[in-house]
Structures are given as structure tokens and as C-alpha cells.
Design a protein around this motif. Structure first.
Motif, mmCIF file in Angstrom:
data_model
loop_
_atom_site.group_PDB
_atom_site.id
_atom_site.type_symbol
_atom_site.label_atom_id
_atom_site.label_comp_id
_atom_site.label_asym_id
_atom_site.label_seq_id
_atom_site.Cartn_x
_atom_site.Cartn_y
_atom_site.Cartn_z
ATOM 1 N N TYR A 181 25.386 25.767 -23.525
ATOM 2 C CA TYR A 181 24.352 25.443 -22.550
ATOM 3 C C TYR A 181 22.986 25.698 -23.176
ATOM 4 O O TYR A 181 22.778 26.694 -23.866
ATOM 5 C CB TYR A 181 24.492 26.300 -21.295
ATOM 6 N N ASP A 182 22.053 24.790 -22.943
ATOM 7 C CA ASP A 182 20.660 24.997 -23.342
ATOM 8 C C ASP A 182 20.002 25.787 -22.209
ATOM 9 O O ASP A 182 19.372 25.230 -21.310
ATOM 10 C CB ASP A 182 19.968 23.649 -23.552
ATOM 11 N N CYS A 183 20.176 27.095 -22.273
ATOM 12 C CA CYS A 183 19.848 27.935 -21.134
ATOM 13 C C CYS A 183 19.129 29.186 -21.596
ATOM 14 O O CYS A 183 19.582 29.855 -22.534
ATOM 15 C CB CYS A 183 21.145 28.314 -20.402
ATOM 16 N N GLN A 187 18.277 33.566 -17.578
ATOM 17 C CA GLN A 187 18.696 32.797 -16.409
ATOM 18 C C GLN A 187 20.096 33.210 -15.983
ATOM 19 O O GLN A 187 21.000 33.346 -16.803
ATOM 20 C CB GLN A 187 18.652 31.302 -16.715
ATOM 21 N N CYS A 190 23.849 28.982 -15.639
ATOM 22 C CA CYS A 190 23.501 27.889 -16.556
ATOM 23 C C CYS A 190 24.332 26.635 -16.304
ATOM 24 O O CYS A 190 24.266 25.679 -17.075
ATOM 25 C CB CYS A 190 23.720 28.344 -17.998
ATOM 26 N N LYS A 192 24.200 24.100 -14.486
ATOM 27 C CA LYS A 192 23.557 22.791 -14.329
ATOM 28 C C LYS A 192 22.552 22.499 -15.436
ATOM 29 O O LYS A 192 21.803 21.526 -15.357
ATOM 30 C CB LYS A 192 22.877 22.712 -12.962
ATOM 31 N N ARG A 193 22.569 23.324 -16.456
ATOM 32 C CA ARG A 193 21.657 23.133 -17.566
ATOM 33 C C ARG A 193 22.203 22.090 -18.540
ATOM 34 O O ARG A 193 23.409 21.818 -18.580
ATOM 35 C CB ARG A 193 21.444 24.449 -18.298
ATOM 36 N N THR A 212 20.450 17.594 -26.926
ATOM 37 C CA THR A 212 20.996 18.015 -25.639
ATOM 38 C C THR A 212 21.410 16.799 -24.802
ATOM 39 O O THR A 212 20.854 15.700 -24.943
ATOM 40 C CB THR A 212 19.974 18.840 -24.850
#
Length: 236
Positions: A181-183, A187, A190, A192-193, A212
Motif C-alpha cells: 500500500y502507498d500509505c 495512517q 490503508c 483504500k490507498r 501506483t
């Protein structure tokens, strides 16, 4: 003229002989019965329970189970787990083989399943043992060269829940691909990232990452990620 023995003497001798014979027969019968009671038959002996195809080197806690098996480069590979699937071994070459490699991902909280094993052939063949752990999908790689297999020290983690082997770089060995995940670290969720694929060589070095994508299903070749090496870039 010979004298005849009195009848009483003859009868006494016959009775003594009959008693002696009867005693001998009774002793023989009692001995045979005693031997039958003290020596159990083969049907009354129960062998220790065994699990077919596992053997003594299978796992730490019985009953052992073969979770998955495959053939890679002509070599038969089995993933064997103990009763709780919280420890296991990779057995190379079948039940009669002596090469057994301990799983290390189970020490990181991974529980093994029938989908935990993936193997890909090559000049250096590789098997990936993976499963869900506290930090995400976690795996280890076992590499085989010239019939000699060795576990690599590095553990691989996919925060997005997808960890596979595939050939990305134009060589004859597979690479490890982990979906991430690009998170931001701070946070909480994640899910919905955006996601990207991170690619490693078999020795553990990072090769690069894809751009991404909005959903994990959009990664090229999902679920068996296939990424042209020319599309890789520096990882975030």
C-alpha cells in the motif's frame, strides 16, 4: 515249562502304564495351552500410528500433514506442517529424502495453509513459503542450485496481502514480488490507498517498484504479478 505271571501282577502293570501315559498327554496339552496364551498372535499387536507420506522428519507435533506439494525442475517438494500449522518444514526430494528445511516465517506468527507454497523453476529454482502474519502477508524463500537447497535469511512482507514469485528481470531465475500500500506510516487504515509492486532478487536485494495503481486487482498480471523490468522505478 515257563511259569505264568499272576493275573493281579499283569493288571497292576497295565494300570501303571496307563496312568503314566495319561500324565504325559495332560502335561503336553497344558504346555501347548500355556504357549498359546503367553505368545500373542500377529493380529493382536498394534503398530504405532503413522501418517502416510510424512515420515519421522515431518514436523514437531503429531499428527503431521502435507499441506502442499509440487514439482520444480524435476524435484519433488512438500510443505509439511504440525497439528496446529504453526511450525513446518520444507522437504526436498520426497519422503525418502534427507534434505529438510525448517520454516522461519512461522516464528513471525504465520500460520501455514495449503496455499502457502509456490515454486518456480530456473537456473536457480526457488520456493516461496508464505502466510498471513501480524504485519501482513509474510514469506521466506528457499533457493535450489544443482540439487542443493538453502533458505535465504531475509523475510518478505506485503502490506497489501499479495506475495508471489515470478520472472521479472530478463534472466533465468524468478524474483520475489510484494504488493504494498502507498500509505503513510501514521495512517490507521490503508485498505483504500493505492498499491504498487515491489520487486526483489532472490538474494534479497531490492530491484525496483512499479507505479501506483488504484486497486490491487489493477497490478499487471494480477494475481500472478508480471511486471516488465523496464517499467520499474525507484521505490518510495
Amino acid at each position: 515249562m515257563a511259569r505264568r505271571m499272576p493275573r493281579s501282577v499283569v493288571v497292576t502293570a497295565l494300570l501303571c502304564g496307563l496312568v503314566t501315559a495319561t500324565s504325559l498327554i495332560g502335561a503336553a496339552v497344558l504346555k501347548a495351552r500355556s504357549e498359546r496364551v503367553s505368545t500373542p498372535t500377529s493380529s493382536s499387536v498394534s503398530a504405532p500410528p503413522t501418517t502416510p507420506g510424512v515420515g519421522l522428519s515431518g514436523c514437531l507435533r503429531e499428527p503431521c500433514q502435507v499441506l502442499a506439494s509440487t514439482t520444480v525442475g524435476g524435484t519433488f517438494v512438500e510443505l509439511i506442517a504440525d497439528a496446529g500449522a504453526t511450525s513446518g518444514r520444507l522437504r526436498i526430494g520426497g519422503p525418502s529424502a534427507s534434505q529438510v528445511i525448517e520454516t522461519t516465517v512461522t516464528e513471525l506468527g504465520v500460520t501455514l495453509t495449503p496455499t502457502s507454497l509456490q515454486c518456480v523453476p530456473g537456473s536457480a529454482s526457488a520456493c516461496l513459503v508464505r502466510g498471513e502474519g501480524p504485519e501482513g502477508t509474510t514469506g521466506q524463500v528457499v533457493v535450489g542450485r544443482s540439487d542443493k537447497w538453502n533458505a535465504q535469511e531475509r523475510a518478505y512482507l506485503s502490506s497489501a496481502g499479495l506475495l508471489v514469485l515470478n520472472n521479472v528481470v530478463s534472466d533465468s531465475s524468478p524474483e520475489v514480488i510484494a504488493a504494498q500500500y502507498d500509505c503513510p506510516p501514521a495512517q490507521d487504515s490503508c485498505a483504500k490507498r493505492p498499491v504498487y509492486a515491489q520487486v526483489f532478487g532472490l538474494s534479497g536485494q531490492e530491484i525496483g517498484c512499479t507505479r501506483t495503481y488504484g486497486r490491487i486487482e489493477q497490478l499487471p498480471g494480477y494475481p500472478q504479478i508480471s511486471v516488465p523490468s523496464a517499467q520499474l522505478r525507484d521505490c518510495p
